[in-house]
Design a protein around this motif. Structure first.
Motif, PDB file in Angstrom:
ATOM      1  N   PRO A 343      53.870  87.143  12.548  1.00  0.00           N
ATOM      2  CA  PRO A 343      53.030  88.079  13.300  1.00  0.00           C
ATOM      3  C   PRO A 343      52.979  87.667  14.770  1.00  0.00           C
ATOM      4  CG  PRO A 343      51.897  87.311  11.321  1.00  0.00           C
ATOM      5  CD  PRO A 343      53.127  86.471  11.473  1.00  0.00           C
ATOM      6  N   VAL A 344      53.049  88.637  15.660  1.00  0.00           N
ATOM      7  CA  VAL A 344      53.091  88.358  17.095  1.00  0.00           C
ATOM      8  C   VAL A 344      51.759  88.729  17.738  1.00  0.00           C
ATOM      9  CG1 VAL A 344      54.221  88.892  19.292  1.00  0.00           C
ATOM     10  CG2 VAL A 344      55.580  88.774  17.178  1.00  0.00           C
ATOM     11  N   TYR A 345      51.270  87.831  18.573  1.00  0.00           N
ATOM     12  CA  TYR A 345      50.158  88.134  19.468  1.00  0.00           C
ATOM     13  C   TYR A 345      50.668  88.027  20.896  1.00  0.00           C
ATOM     14  CZ  TYR A 345      46.996  87.650  15.490  1.00  0.00           C
ATOM     15  OH  TYR A 345      46.365  87.817  14.286  1.00  0.00           O
ATOM     16  N   VAL A 346      50.449  89.069  21.687  1.00  0.00           N
ATOM     17  CA  VAL A 346      50.769  88.990  23.115  1.00  0.00           C
ATOM     18  C   VAL A 346      49.636  88.200  23.749  1.00  0.00           C
ATOM     19  CG1 VAL A 346      51.170  90.273  25.237  1.00  0.00           C
ATOM     20  CG2 VAL A 346      51.985  91.194  23.046  1.00  0.00           C
ATOM     21  N   THR A 347      49.912  86.963  24.127  1.00  0.00           N
ATOM     22  CA  THR A 347      48.870  86.057  24.584  1.00  0.00           C
ATOM     23  C   THR A 347      48.706  86.026  26.101  1.00  0.00           C
ATOM     24  OG1 THR A 347      50.561  84.380  24.074  1.00  0.00           O
ATOM     25  CG2 THR A 347      48.667  84.517  22.613  1.00  0.00           C
ATOM     26  N   GLU A 348      49.683  86.573  26.819  1.00  0.00           N
ATOM     27  CA  GLU A 348      49.547  86.808  28.261  1.00  0.00           C
ATOM     28  C   GLU A 348      50.404  88.000  28.654  1.00  0.00           C
ATOM     29  OE1 GLU A 348      50.302  83.739  31.123  1.00  0.00           O
ATOM     30  OE2 GLU A 348      49.240  82.212  29.952  1.00  0.00           O
ATOM     31  N   ASN A 349      49.818  88.869  29.447  1.00  0.00           N
ATOM     32  CA  ASN A 349      50.556  89.926  30.125  1.00  0.00           C
ATOM     33  C   ASN A 349      49.662  90.417  31.251  1.00  0.00           C
ATOM     34  OD1 ASN A 349      51.115  93.359  29.832  1.00  0.00           O
ATOM     35  ND2 ASN A 349      52.764  91.982  30.434  1.00  0.00           N
ATOM     36  N   GLY A 350      50.224  90.601  32.419  1.00  0.00           N
ATOM     37  CA  GLY A 350      49.415  91.056  33.541  1.00  0.00           C
ATOM     38  C   GLY A 350      50.231  91.084  34.813  1.00  0.00           C
ATOM     39  N   MET A 351      49.543  91.284  35.923  1.00  0.00           N
ATOM     40  CA  MET A 351      50.231  91.472  37.196  1.00  0.00           C
ATOM     41  C   MET A 351      49.489  90.757  38.315  1.00  0.00           C
ATOM     42  SD  MET A 351      51.113  94.971  39.205  1.00  0.00           S
ATOM     43  CE  MET A 351      52.092  94.877  40.709  1.00  0.00           C
ATOM     44  N   ARG A 364      33.496  97.076  45.482  1.00  0.00           N
ATOM     45  CA  ARG A 364      34.543  97.520  44.548  1.00  0.00           C
ATOM     46  C   ARG A 364      35.890  96.958  44.975  1.00  0.00           C
ATOM     47  NH1 ARG A 364      36.316 103.915  43.864  1.00  0.00           N
ATOM     48  NH2 ARG A 364      38.055 103.558  42.403  1.00  0.00           N
ATOM     49  N   VAL A 365      36.732  96.663  44.005  1.00  0.00           N
ATOM     50  CA  VAL A 365      38.117  96.264  44.262  1.00  0.00           C
ATOM     51  C   VAL A 365      39.026  97.286  43.591  1.00  0.00           C
ATOM     52  CG1 VAL A 365      39.893  94.498  44.009  1.00  0.00           C
ATOM     53  CG2 VAL A 365      37.504  93.830  44.369  1.00  0.00           C
ATOM     54  N   GLU A 366      39.745  98.040  44.387  1.00  0.00           N
ATOM     55  CA  GLU A 366      40.677  99.025  43.845  1.00  0.00           C
ATOM     56  C   GLU A 366      42.031  98.350  43.620  1.00  0.00           C
ATOM     57  OE1 GLU A 366      40.706 102.947  45.695  1.00  0.00           O
ATOM     58  OE2 GLU A 366      38.958 102.356  46.887  1.00  0.00           O
ATOM     59  N   ASP A 367      42.556  98.456  42.408  1.00  0.00           N
ATOM     60  CA  ASP A 367      43.873  97.881  42.085  1.00  0.00           C
ATOM     61  C   ASP A 367      44.665  98.857  41.212  1.00  0.00           C
ATOM     62  OD1 ASP A 367      42.155  97.450  39.936  1.00  0.00           O
ATOM     63  OD2 ASP A 367      42.979  95.498  39.422  1.00  0.00           O
ATOM     64  N   PRO A 368      45.005 100.020  41.766  1.00  0.00           N
ATOM     65  CA  PRO A 368      45.719 101.022  40.957  1.00  0.00           C
ATOM     66  C   PRO A 368      47.080 100.561  40.483  1.00  0.00           C
ATOM     67  CG  PRO A 368      45.741 101.617  43.285  1.00  0.00           C
ATOM     68  CD  PRO A 368      44.783 100.479  43.140  1.00  0.00           C
ATOM     69  N   TYR A 369      47.735  99.670  41.242  1.00  0.00           N
ATOM     70  CA  TYR A 369      49.042  99.150  40.855  1.00  0.00           C
ATOM     71  C   TYR A 369      48.944  98.332  39.575  1.00  0.00           C
ATOM     72  CZ  TYR A 369      46.552  96.101  44.045  1.00  0.00           C
ATOM     73  OH  TYR A 369      45.559  95.414  44.681  1.00  0.00           O
ATOM     74  N   ARG A 370      47.857  97.557  39.427  1.00  0.00           N
ATOM     75  CA  ARG A 370      47.682  96.761  38.210  1.00  0.00           C
ATOM     76  C   ARG A 370      47.400  97.676  37.014  1.00  0.00           C
ATOM     77  NH1 ARG A 370      44.570  93.358  40.107  1.00  0.00           N
ATOM     78  NH2 ARG A 370      46.085  91.673  40.392  1.00  0.00           N
ATOM     79  N   ILE A 371      46.601  98.678  37.231  1.00  0.00           N
ATOM     80  CA  ILE A 371      46.324  99.636  36.160  1.00  0.00           C
ATOM     81  C   ILE A 371      47.618 100.324  35.724  1.00  0.00           C
ATOM     82  CG2 ILE A 371      45.170 101.812  35.606  1.00  0.00           C
ATOM     83  CD1 ILE A 371      42.849 100.840  37.431  1.00  0.00           C
ATOM     84  N   ALA A 372      48.450 100.722  36.694  1.00  0.00           N
ATOM     85  CA  ALA A 372      49.727 101.366  36.357  1.00  0.00           C
ATOM     86  C   ALA A 372      50.615 100.419  35.553  1.00  0.00           C
ATOM     87  CB  ALA A 372      50.437 101.818  37.628  1.00  0.00           C
ATOM     88  N   TYR A 373      50.662  99.152  35.965  1.00  0.00           N
ATOM     89  CA  TYR A 373      51.448  98.149  35.247  1.00  0.00           C
ATOM     90  C   TYR A 373      50.938  97.983  33.824  1.00  0.00           C
ATOM     91  CZ  TYR A 373      53.325  93.532  33.990  1.00  0.00           C
ATOM     92  OH  TYR A 373      53.941  92.496  33.345  1.00  0.00           O
ATOM     93  N   LEU A 374      49.633  97.783  33.680  1.00  0.00           N
ATOM     94  CA  LEU A 374      49.063  97.553  32.362  1.00  0.00           C
ATOM     95  C   LEU A 374      49.238  98.758  31.455  1.00  0.00           C
ATOM     96  CD1 LEU A 374      45.779  95.747  33.465  1.00  0.00           C
ATOM     97  CD2 LEU A 374      47.750  94.689  32.331  1.00  0.00           C
ATOM     98  N   LYS A 375      49.133  99.939  32.017  1.00  0.00           N
ATOM     99  CA  LYS A 375      49.323 101.152  31.222  1.00  0.00           C
ATOM    100  C   LYS A 375      50.743 101.200  30.665  1.00  0.00           C
ATOM    101  CE  LYS A 375      47.385 104.765  32.863  1.00  0.00           C
ATOM    102  NZ  LYS A 375      47.048 105.938  33.712  1.00  0.00           N
ATOM    103  N   LEU A 376      51.724 100.942  31.522  1.00  0.00           N
ATOM    104  CA  LEU A 376      53.120 100.986  31.077  1.00  0.00           C
ATOM    105  C   LEU A 376      53.420  99.901  30.049  1.00  0.00           C
ATOM    106  CD1 LEU A 376      54.832 101.711  34.499  1.00  0.00           C
ATOM    107  CD2 LEU A 376      54.839 103.229  32.523  1.00  0.00           C
ATOM    108  N   TYR A 377      52.870  98.710  30.252  1.00  0.00           N
ATOM    109  CA  TYR A 377      53.204  97.604  29.360  1.00  0.00           C
ATOM    110  C   TYR A 377      52.460  97.690  28.029  1.00  0.00           C
ATOM    111  CZ  TYR A 377      56.483  95.148  32.276  1.00  0.00           C
ATOM    112  OH  TYR A 377      57.616  94.806  32.970  1.00  0.00           O
ATOM    113  N   THR A 378      51.242  98.169  28.025  1.00  0.00           N
ATOM    114  CA  THR A 378      50.570  98.361  26.732  1.00  0.00           C
ATOM    115  C   THR A 378      51.231  99.504  25.961  1.00  0.00           C
ATOM    116  OG1 THR A 378      48.851  99.691  27.837  1.00  0.00           O
ATOM    117  CG2 THR A 378      48.359  97.352  27.407  1.00  0.00           C
ATOM    118  N   GLN A 379      51.733 100.509  26.662  1.00  0.00           N
ATOM    119  CA  GLN A 379      52.481 101.569  25.978  1.00  0.00           C
ATOM    120  C   GLN A 379      53.805 101.038  25.434  1.00  0.00           C
ATOM    121  OE1 GLN A 379      52.703 104.538  29.062  1.00  0.00           O
ATOM    122  NE2 GLN A 379      50.707 105.442  28.536  1.00  0.00           N
TER     123      GLN A 379
END
Length: 444
Positions: A343-351, A364-379
């Motif tokens: 069984p695999v656990y993704v133990t690190e992924n991010g930007m 507030r800290v806006e980081d739309p690039y990180r959200i875009a990255y995380l969206k693509l990688y979780t998909q």
């Protein structure tokens, strides 16, 4: 945002590591680590940054765990600092250091979160390094004794254990190159360190199994596809060699009982009778850290025959500004599942992002690039699950902006912004995005 399709019981988490967040480097009996020494050598880290204070998590942990609870994760992956609980690496334990982790573990459990404890995230006690450290075969026994201390102290509350985080980085960059502590750049030292670390893993698995009833044990590997910088026979061979050293030299012996064929001959002088059986002990899960592919080229003057290469076609993603490859994430999940049958656990992924690019504006800290990255990688992870890969969890890197090793404080990976002057925490937009993803996915 739509929910992801993940299996029942899927674990959502966040990861940190001791030296990167704790600070308090010389408080309450903590001994020095190889990173305390390395970071003080001029030119080794960005701006000469050290982890002396980092995120001051040692004093501010209640605030950080409140953020973790607010995030809504199921699990928190953290590491114990070996020199905080055993200042000399062996011998007398440090009660104040053990007490600190008692408080953290109890608070994590009180928040309804599972503690996932990693024994080693690169902070070898300096006193052990002076005795040879990972190049000394005795280190396997020292590590087993340390694992015994941790198991006996915390095993009544912790069930999930990782022996090592990214041993490839700690050894390849620390012993064959000078990018990480202890920066030895010595071929023989590298092979010794790698093999002895594998022995330490096997010894620790046995200790944890003996002392913690119901323990769920694994290790965490940085798995990234390796490509030749250009399509030549020499570069293709360099890619195979780097793939072995980067991706396989730990997982293969620890899970399959053999070193990868392309480098097995290089390890033969260091392997004694019975070693592979000592290394290959039954584990329960495979931890996978992934950020993106890497490129290489042949280099006859390097310690191992290759050099880091350049991406020959670095096309940036329009929403992120960097070239990213989520399909490589799907492919690597498939490769690991097929090769290791765990069984695999993704133990690190991010930007990460440059410190000058992430500012607090109006609270507030806006980081739309990180959200875009995380969206693509979780998909991309969701696609691997749909294709039959047994992925059981995802841990984001990282909860906090922190000390990023040689990059110092110049690279921010957190979903919580940390002002390192005031230690003020500000959740970024990606924090809210991740919390929402978790909630939506749970609801289906």
């Amino acid at each position: 945002m739509t929910a992801l399709k993940v299996p029942p019981g899927f674990v959502w988490g966040a990861s940190t590591s001791a030296y990167q967040i704790e600070g308090a480097a010389a408080e309450d009996g903590r001994g020095p680590s190889i990173w305390d020494i390395h970071s003080r050598i001029p030119g080794r880290t960005n701006n000469g940054d050290t982890g002396d204070v980092a995120c001051d998590h040692y004093h501010r942990w209640p605030e950080d765990l409140a953020l973790l609870k607010r995030l809504g994760v199921d699990a928190y992956r953290f590491s114990v600092a070996w020199p905080r609980v055993l200042p000399r690496g062996r011998g007398a334990a440090n009660d104040k250091g053990l007490d600190f982790y008692d408080r953290v573990i109890d608070a994590v459990l009180d928040a309804g979160i599972q503690p996932w404890l990693c024994l080693y995230h690169w902070d070898l006690p300096q006193r052990l390094h002076e005795l040879g450290g990972w190049t000394n075969r005795d280190v396997a026994g020292w590590f087993a004794d340390y694992a015994t201390l941790v198991a006996r102290r915390f095993g009544d509350r912790v069930r999930h254990f990782a022996t090592f985080n990214e041993p490839n980085v700690a050894t390849l960059f620390g012993y064959a190159m000078t990018w990480c502590a202890p920066a030895m750049a010595d071929r023989d030292a590298y092979f010794r360190a790698a093999h002895h670390l594998n022995l330490a893993h096997g010894a620790a698995v046995d200790v944890l199994r003996d002392h913690v009833k119901g323990a769920r044990i694994g290790a965490i590997y940085n798995m990234q596809p390796v490509h030749p910088e250009s399509d030549t026979a020499e570069n293709r061979h360099a890619a195979k060699v780097l793939d072995a050293h980067w991706n396989l030299v730990y997982a293969d012996p620890q899970i399959l009982g053999t070193y990868p064929a392309v480098v097995a001959g290089d390890f033969e002088p260091y392997v004694q009778a019975g070693d592979m059986a000592r290394i290959c002990r039954p584990v329960d899960w495979f931890g996978m850290n992934h950020y993106g592919p890497i490129w290489t080229r042949a280099d006859a003057d390097s310690q191992l025959g290759f050099a880091w290469g350049d991406n020959p076609n670095p096309v940036p993603h329009p929403d992120i500004g960097w070239p990213i490859y989520p399909d490589a994430f799907t492919a690597e999940l498939k490769r690991c599942a097929a090769r290791y049958r765990l069984p695999v656990y993704v133990t690190e992924n991010g930007m990460g992002r440059g410190a000058d690019e992430e500012k607090v504006v109006g609270g507030r800290v806006e980081d739309p690039y990180r959200i875009a990255y995380l969206k693509l990688y979780t998909q991309a992870m969701e696609q691997a699950i749909a294709d039959g890969v047994d992925v059981r969890g995802y841990f984001i890197w990282s909860l906090l902006d922190n000390y990023e090793w040689g990059s110092g404080y110049g690279n921010r990976f957190g979903i919580v912004h940390v002002d390192f002057a005031s230690q003020t925490r500000t959740p970024k937009d990606s924090f809210s995005w991740y919390a929402d993803l978790i909630q939506r996915t749970r609801k289906g």
